[in-house]
Design a protein around this motif. Structure first.
Motif, PDB file in Angstrom:
ATOM      1  N   LEU A 164      -4.043  -4.486  13.451  1.00 39.49           N
ATOM      2  CA  LEU A 164      -4.793  -3.790  12.410  1.00 39.49           C
ATOM      3  C   LEU A 164      -5.041  -4.690  11.196  1.00 39.49           C
ATOM      4  O   LEU A 164      -6.121  -4.638  10.587  1.00 39.49           O
ATOM      5  CB  LEU A 164      -4.051  -2.524  11.984  1.00 39.49           C
ATOM      6  CG  LEU A 164      -3.908  -1.442  13.062  1.00 39.49           C
ATOM      7  CD1 LEU A 164      -3.193  -0.218  12.510  1.00 39.49           C
ATOM      8  CD2 LEU A 164      -5.275  -1.050  13.610  1.00 39.49           C
ATOM      9  N   SER A 165      -4.077  -5.519  10.849  1.00 41.28           N
ATOM     10  CA  SER A 165      -4.268  -6.433   9.713  1.00 41.28           C
ATOM     11  C   SER A 165      -5.359  -7.449  10.004  1.00 41.28           C
ATOM     12  O   SER A 165      -6.216  -7.729   9.155  1.00 41.28           O
ATOM     13  CB  SER A 165      -2.951  -7.150   9.392  1.00 41.28           C
ATOM     14  OG  SER A 165      -1.938  -6.247   9.030  1.00 41.28           O
ATOM     15  N   VAL A 166      -5.352  -8.010  11.206  1.00 41.12           N
ATOM     16  CA  VAL A 166      -6.360  -9.008  11.572  1.00 41.12           C
ATOM     17  C   VAL A 166      -7.743  -8.363  11.635  1.00 41.12           C
ATOM     18  O   VAL A 166      -8.738  -8.975  11.203  1.00 41.12           O
ATOM     19  CB  VAL A 166      -5.989  -9.668  12.911  1.00 41.12           C
ATOM     20  CG1 VAL A 166      -7.139 -10.520  13.421  1.00 41.12           C
ATOM     21  CG2 VAL A 166      -4.738 -10.528  12.752  1.00 41.12           C
TER      22      VAL A 166
ATOM     23  N   ILE B  68     -13.198  -7.965   9.418  1.00 42.27           N
ATOM     24  CA  ILE B  68     -14.328  -7.142   8.974  1.00 42.27           C
ATOM     25  C   ILE B  68     -14.715  -7.477   7.534  1.00 42.27           C
ATOM     26  O   ILE B  68     -15.889  -7.731   7.233  1.00 42.27           O
ATOM     27  CB  ILE B  68     -13.973  -5.646   9.115  1.00 42.27           C
ATOM     28  CG1 ILE B  68     -13.840  -5.275  10.595  1.00 42.27           C
ATOM     29  CG2 ILE B  68     -15.040  -4.783   8.457  1.00 42.27           C
ATOM     30  CD1 ILE B  68     -13.323  -3.866  10.821  1.00 42.27           C
ATOM     31  N   ILE B  69     -13.733  -7.501   6.641  1.00 37.56           N
ATOM     32  CA  ILE B  69     -14.031  -7.767   5.234  1.00 37.56           C
ATOM     33  C   ILE B  69     -14.513  -9.198   5.043  1.00 37.56           C
ATOM     34  O   ILE B  69     -15.468  -9.453   4.295  1.00 37.56           O
ATOM     35  CB  ILE B  69     -12.792  -7.487   4.369  1.00 37.56           C
ATOM     36  CG1 ILE B  69     -12.418  -6.009   4.450  1.00 37.56           C
ATOM     37  CG2 ILE B  69     -13.048  -7.881   2.921  1.00 37.56           C
ATOM     38  CD1 ILE B  69     -11.173  -5.651   3.674  1.00 37.56           C
TER      39      ILE B  69
ATOM     40  N   GLY C  90       0.701   0.364   4.215  1.00 42.48           N
ATOM     41  CA  GLY C  90       0.990  -0.403   3.011  1.00 42.48           C
ATOM     42  C   GLY C  90       1.001  -1.895   3.273  1.00 42.48           C
ATOM     43  O   GLY C  90       0.332  -2.681   2.597  1.00 42.48           O
ATOM     44  N   ILE C  91       1.745  -2.318   4.293  1.00 43.06           N
ATOM     45  CA  ILE C  91       1.851  -3.747   4.584  1.00 43.06           C
ATOM     46  C   ILE C  91       0.552  -4.276   5.180  1.00 43.06           C
ATOM     47  O   ILE C  91       0.192  -5.446   4.985  1.00 43.06           O
ATOM     48  CB  ILE C  91       3.053  -4.004   5.526  1.00 43.06           C
ATOM     49  CG1 ILE C  91       3.391  -5.502   5.546  1.00 43.06           C
ATOM     50  CG2 ILE C  91       2.786  -3.484   6.920  1.00 43.06           C
ATOM     51  CD1 ILE C  91       4.696  -5.808   6.249  1.00 43.06           C
ATOM     52  N   ILE C  92      -0.199  -3.431   5.883  1.00 37.36           N
ATOM     53  CA  ILE C  92      -1.491  -3.864   6.440  1.00 37.36           C
ATOM     54  C   ILE C  92      -2.478  -4.172   5.316  1.00 37.36           C
ATOM     55  O   ILE C  92      -3.222  -5.160   5.375  1.00 37.36           O
ATOM     56  CB  ILE C  92      -2.035  -2.779   7.388  1.00 37.36           C
ATOM     57  CG1 ILE C  92      -1.207  -2.743   8.671  1.00 37.36           C
ATOM     58  CG2 ILE C  92      -3.506  -3.031   7.720  1.00 37.36           C
ATOM     59  CD1 ILE C  92      -1.541  -1.580   9.580  1.00 37.36           C
ATOM     60  N   VAL C  93      -2.505  -3.333   4.293  1.00 38.66           N
ATOM     61  CA  VAL C  93      -3.389  -3.575   3.150  1.00 38.66           C
ATOM     62  C   VAL C  93      -3.019  -4.886   2.443  1.00 38.66           C
ATOM     63  O   VAL C  93      -3.890  -5.679   2.059  1.00 38.66           O
ATOM     64  CB  VAL C  93      -3.321  -2.385   2.169  1.00 38.66           C
ATOM     65  CG1 VAL C  93      -4.020  -2.732   0.859  1.00 38.66           C
ATOM     66  CG2 VAL C  93      -3.959  -1.159   2.794  1.00 38.66           C
TER      67      VAL C  93
ATOM     68  N   PHE D  86      -4.336 -10.711   1.366  1.00 43.93           N
ATOM     69  CA  PHE D  86      -4.038 -12.143   1.394  1.00 43.93           C
ATOM     70  C   PHE D  86      -4.897 -12.893   2.410  1.00 43.93           C
ATOM     71  O   PHE D  86      -5.264 -14.050   2.194  1.00 43.93           O
ATOM     72  CB  PHE D  86      -2.558 -12.368   1.719  1.00 43.93           C
ATOM     73  CG  PHE D  86      -1.642 -12.179   0.546  1.00 43.93           C
ATOM     74  CD1 PHE D  86      -1.558 -13.139  -0.451  1.00 43.93           C
ATOM     75  CD2 PHE D  86      -0.867 -11.036   0.433  1.00 43.93           C
ATOM     76  CE1 PHE D  86      -0.724 -12.953  -1.541  1.00 43.93           C
ATOM     77  CE2 PHE D  86      -0.031 -10.839  -0.646  1.00 43.93           C
ATOM     78  CZ  PHE D  86       0.050 -11.808  -1.639  1.00 43.93           C
ATOM     79  N   GLY D  87      -5.234 -12.242   3.528  1.00 44.92           N
ATOM     80  CA  GLY D  87      -5.969 -12.935   4.586  1.00 44.92           C
ATOM     81  C   GLY D  87      -7.446 -13.133   4.300  1.00 44.92           C
ATOM     82  O   GLY D  87      -8.035 -14.121   4.743  1.00 44.92           O
ATOM     83  N   VAL D  88      -8.061 -12.215   3.547  1.00 42.39           N
ATOM     84  CA  VAL D  88      -9.505 -12.336   3.302  1.00 42.39           C
ATOM     85  C   VAL D  88      -9.831 -13.532   2.411  1.00 42.39           C
ATOM     86  O   VAL D  88     -10.982 -13.985   2.398  1.00 42.39           O
ATOM     87  CB  VAL D  88     -10.070 -11.050   2.667  1.00 42.39           C
ATOM     88  CG1 VAL D  88      -9.927  -9.879   3.608  1.00 42.39           C
ATOM     89  CG2 VAL D  88      -9.390 -10.753   1.334  1.00 42.39           C
TER      90      VAL D  88
END
Length: 272
Positions: free
Chosen positions: A75-77, A82-83, A136-139, A144-146
């Motif tokens: 989900l994080s990836v 997407i963003i 929470g941790i996914i957001v 940080f990843g974008v």
């Protein structure tokens, strides 16, 4: 020429051996008993013994930790891709001061170490009820990843010819249609690169889950390994077996995606 290639091969093999040696030790320790390790630390085991893996599976809640790691990583990836893709396309094609400002804003986030924002993020997560849950941790991972994702996608989109999009626009294709049908297929190499880099980081990350996932039900593999090692610190072979179990999925994923990374590097070289 042949002697030069031989020297390069020897140098590469030596570097590969240095990086693979810790993995060799981990697998070796996982396959040996405590007595065999004490008798000869670096020697190969006399027989293939999976007892440590079975014991680690039964006592460490590995299936729960594995599922948590998969959910959070996937989900994080997806959120990052997407963003980053949408923002990178808008910045590359906008080419206006406002878009350039947002581009610099994304890049500025890469200059701030995570340790600086660690305590404020914890306080923010506590106040917004973001602790001990997935979202929470996914957001946080997405935020940080974008930063690096926008950098990759923006540079790659700028290398795509505008004439392709203009021809589609003349044929009546809308901007979302151009992005989905024309631009996205061309972004496969950079998408694979961003996917692999972030998946490796999120899967192996320890510090952020330690802050946000204090409940036993949401622990990821690195976090569960930390508590497992503390509980079974007297049995290093059992701890190494759990470490190898955590490494296998991400190694398989990396080997599967490696060819896409090579294609991305080759495509970037051709565009350059």
């Amino acid at each position: 020429m042949r002697s030069t290639r031989l020297l390069v091969f020897i140098a590469v093999a030596a570097v590969a051996a240095v990086f693979l040696f810790p993995l060799y030790v981990a697998v070796l320790m996982a396959l040996k008993s405590a007595k065999q390790t004490f008798d000869s630390f670096y020697a190969l085991p006399p027989s293939l013994d999976l007892a440590n893996f079975v014991h680690a599976w039964d006592t460490s809640k590995y299936p729960t930790a594995f599922l948590n790691s998969v959910i959070i990583t996937v989900l994080s990836v997806l959120l990052i891709l997407i963003i980053s893709a949408l923002s990178g396309y808008a910045i590359a094609r906008g080419n206006k001061p406002l878009y350039n400002f947002f581009f610099l804003l994304f890049l500025s986030g890469m200059m701030v170490p995570f340790q600086v924002t660690m305590l404020p993020l914890y306080q923010l997560g506590k106040s917004l009820d973001m602790l001990n849950n997935y979202w929470g941790i996914i957001v946080i991972y997405g935020g940080f990843g974008v930063q690096s994702g926008v950098l990759f996608f923006t540079g790659f989109v700028r290398g795509i010819s505008r004439e392709i999009e203009e021809a589609a626009r003349i044929d009546g294709c809308s901007t979302p249609g151009i992005f989905i049908r024309i631009v996205m297929p061309l972004l496969k190499p950079v998408t694979a690169t961003v996917l692999v880099l972030n998946a490796l980081y999120i899967w192996n990350d320890f510090l952020l889950p330690l802050l946000y996932l204090q409940s036993k039900d949401f622990r990821t593999i690195p976090l569960q390994q930390y508590f497992f090692f503390g509980q079974y610190s007297s049995d290093l072979n059992l701890a190494f077996a759990y470490a190898v179990m955590g490494l296998i999925p991400i190694i398989v994923f990396f080997l599967f995606m490696q060819r896409f990374i090579i294609k991305g590097i080759a495509a970037g070289a051709i565009k350059g």
